[in-house]
Design a protein around this motif. Structure first.
Motif, PDB file in Angstrom:
ATOM      1  N   THR A   1       0.862  -0.923  -0.002  1.00 39.02           N
ATOM      2  CA  THR A   1      -0.198   0.024   0.430  1.00 39.02           C
ATOM      3  C   THR A   1       0.990   1.305  -0.753  1.00 39.02           C
TER       4      THR A   1
ATOM      5  N   ASN B   1      -1.541   7.484   9.775  1.00 35.49           N
ATOM      6  CA  ASN B   1      -1.534   6.664  10.564  1.00 35.49           C
ATOM      7  C   ASN B   1      -3.276   6.141  10.096  1.00 35.49           C
TER       8      ASN B   1
ATOM      9  N   ILE C   1      -2.977   3.966   6.934  1.00 31.89           N
ATOM     10  CA  ILE C   1      -2.619   2.735   7.577  1.00 31.89           C
ATOM     11  C   ILE C   1      -4.431   2.170   8.121  1.00 31.89           C
ATOM     12  N   GLU C   2      -4.919   3.077   8.756  1.00 35.60           N
ATOM     13  CA  GLU C   2      -6.525   2.374   8.769  1.00 35.60           C
ATOM     14  C   GLU C   2      -6.835   1.651   7.923  1.00 35.60           C
TER      15      GLU C   2
ATOM     16  N   ALA D   1      -5.627   0.044   4.979  1.00 39.01           N
ATOM     17  CA  ALA D   1      -4.553  -0.108   4.232  1.00 39.01           C
ATOM     18  C   ALA D   1      -4.661  -1.325   4.425  1.00 39.01           C
TER      19      ALA D   1
ATOM     20  N   VAL E   1       3.369  -1.519   4.030  1.00 34.52           N
ATOM     21  CA  VAL E   1       2.867  -0.143   3.382  1.00 34.52           C
ATOM     22  C   VAL E   1       4.233   0.886   3.041  1.00 34.52           C
TER      23      VAL E   1
ATOM     24  N   LYS F   1       2.720  -3.087   8.352  1.00 37.57           N
ATOM     25  CA  LYS F   1       2.217  -1.738   9.426  1.00 37.57           C
ATOM     26  C   LYS F   1       2.006  -2.306  10.837  1.00 37.57           C
TER      27      LYS F   1
ATOM     28  N   THR G   1       3.395   2.319  14.561  1.00 36.36           N
ATOM     29  CA  THR G   1       2.274   3.136  13.509  1.00 36.36           C
ATOM     30  C   THR G   1       3.527   4.760  13.499  1.00 36.36           C
TER      31      THR G   1
END
Length: 425
Positions: free
Chosen positions: A55, A129, A132-133, A135, A140, A222, A226
């Protein structure tokens, strides 16, 4: 009276000697050691057939002039289009960044691209962040909107994650390249600086782990870490988190990203000041881990590359004070011996470093050593030492913000470069 004179000379020589040795190590000895390490050790194995799902995260703020070209660049990478996705995270831009993105993103086409938005501007770490949530990939990769990837970036980055010991991979930042038109020539001093950063990263990666990520191209698992929303150097903070968990952080020199340096001195000051304040934050936040020297990363790499960087202006001040004392008490013989030995040591280090540099970067163009280059390097050094002192002052006074801004010259230059490339193609 004679005893007092000897004592003052001895103390002055002690301060001058210690300061000089530490400065010579930081500017010459450590890069030389890392260059030798890079030459004498083999590069780690990587599986170029591995194509893990990645990602790509691109935070944006007022980037309307460059996002269209960035979409094109990322969508044309030589990596299986079903093996990566792209998340643009906009931090409440005041221009047409979001509409421009949506104009150039085609739904249902691979690689999949999405635009996420934040209701307010909370800084780059917050944007990371948020992505990331959302993804899909376990890996990442964070980059900037005003950068440009080489075609094989994902292939080179992804190849390392087949090794479970690897927690993160840092790519290589280049400031100019013959394949990309530039609107301004970079000074020899900047080129020398980036060459040395490359050499140090090569050696660090072979010895233990690279000191930190490159904010323009950094990838990690990931689930490990974070971004810290209060950090001004989230890339450094992330790398320390990953190393604390026991994972390696590798440097991949063939994963290249291009971004221009700010071409205005005031912008260079602000960019570097922000990074240095972030280093101070990271040291304070992770002092227990960094202060336990049980591996090369903590015993050698981090202190040599980051701690001494922050202490360098203080060492220069101590050196200046010591030499002033020697001259004030007329210790001319001691001063002459110091000056002669220091000159010999500095010239020897410079010569050895130039030799190592030519071997490590043997296939790339490098600026020739000249009087003009030397003057430029001295000016650059003075500017950076001044910036470090400013960083200390603003950190101690709490005068900083996590909200980031790319310089206007960065945006203008990269927009012209990308437009020229599209036109040429």
């Amino acid at each position: 009276m004679f005893t007092d004179h000897v004592t003052r000379v001895s103390i002055a020589l002690l301060f001058a000697g210690v300061s000089t040795l530490l400065l010579l190590w930081y500017f010459g000895g450590y890069p030389l050691l890392m260059g030798i390490t890079a030459l004498r050790t083999e590069s780690p194995n990587k599986d170029l057939t591995s194509t893990p799902f990645i990602t790509i995260i691109v935070p944006t703020y007022n980037e309307e002039t460059v996002v269209a070209q960035r979409v094109t660049n990322i969508s044309e990478l030589s990596y299986p289009e079903h093996s990566y996705e792209v998340l643009f995270v906009d931090s409440n831009s005041k221009d047409r960044t979001v509409p421009r993105l949506k104009e150039h993103i085609t739904e249902g086409k691979h690689p999949e691209m999405r635009v996420l938005t934040e209701s307010e501007r909370r800084g780059k770490a917050s944007a990371i962040n948020t992505a990331i949530e959302a993804a899909t990939g376990e890996i990442v990769l964070v980059s900037d909107a005003n950068t440009w990837f080489d075609d094989e970036v994902l292939q080179m980055i992804g190849a390392h994650f087949n090794d479970p010991a690897v927690g993160g991979v840092a790519g290589r930042l280049k400031r100019s390249d013959g394949n990309i038109p530039t609107t301004a020539e970079f000074t020899a001093s900047n080129q020398v600086y980036h060459d040395l950063e490359h050499i140090k990263s090569m050696g660090e990666s072979r010895l233990d782990s690279v000191t930190q990520f490159v904010g323009e191209i950094s990838a990690w698992r990931k689930s490990i870490a974070t971004a810290n929303p209060s950090s001004l150097a989230e890339d450094l903070d992330l790398s320390i988190q990953i190393r604390k968990e026991g994972y390696e952080i590798r440097y991949e020199p063939e994963a290249v990203v291009y971004e221009p340096d700010p071409d205005v001195a005031s912008e260079q000051v602000e960019v570097n000041k922000r990074r240095l304040i972030g280093v101070l934050q990271a040291i304070v936040r992770h002092w227990r881990f960094l202060g336990t020297p049980t591996d090369y990363y903590r015993a050698l790499i981090f202190p040599s590359r980051k701690t001494l960087q922050l202490l360098s202006p203080i060492l220069f001040i101590c050196l200046g004070g010591a030499l002033t004392i020697l001259l004030s008490v007329r210790a001319y013989q001691a001063f002459s011996w110091y000056l002669g030995l220091t000159t010999i040591g500095a010239l020897g280090l410079a010569s050895a470093l130039q030799t190592i540099k030519s071997r490590v970067i043997s296939t790339e163009s490098s600026p020739s050593v000249s009087m003009a280059t030397g003057v430029s390097l001295v000016k650059y050094l003075i500017l950076m030492e001044y910036v470090i002192l400013l960083s200390w002052a603003e950190f101690l006074l709490g005068r900083y913000s996590v909200r980031w801004d790319k310089s206007n010259s960065d945006r203008d230059m990269v927009n012209n470069e990308m437009s020229d490339r599209e036109h040429n193609n």
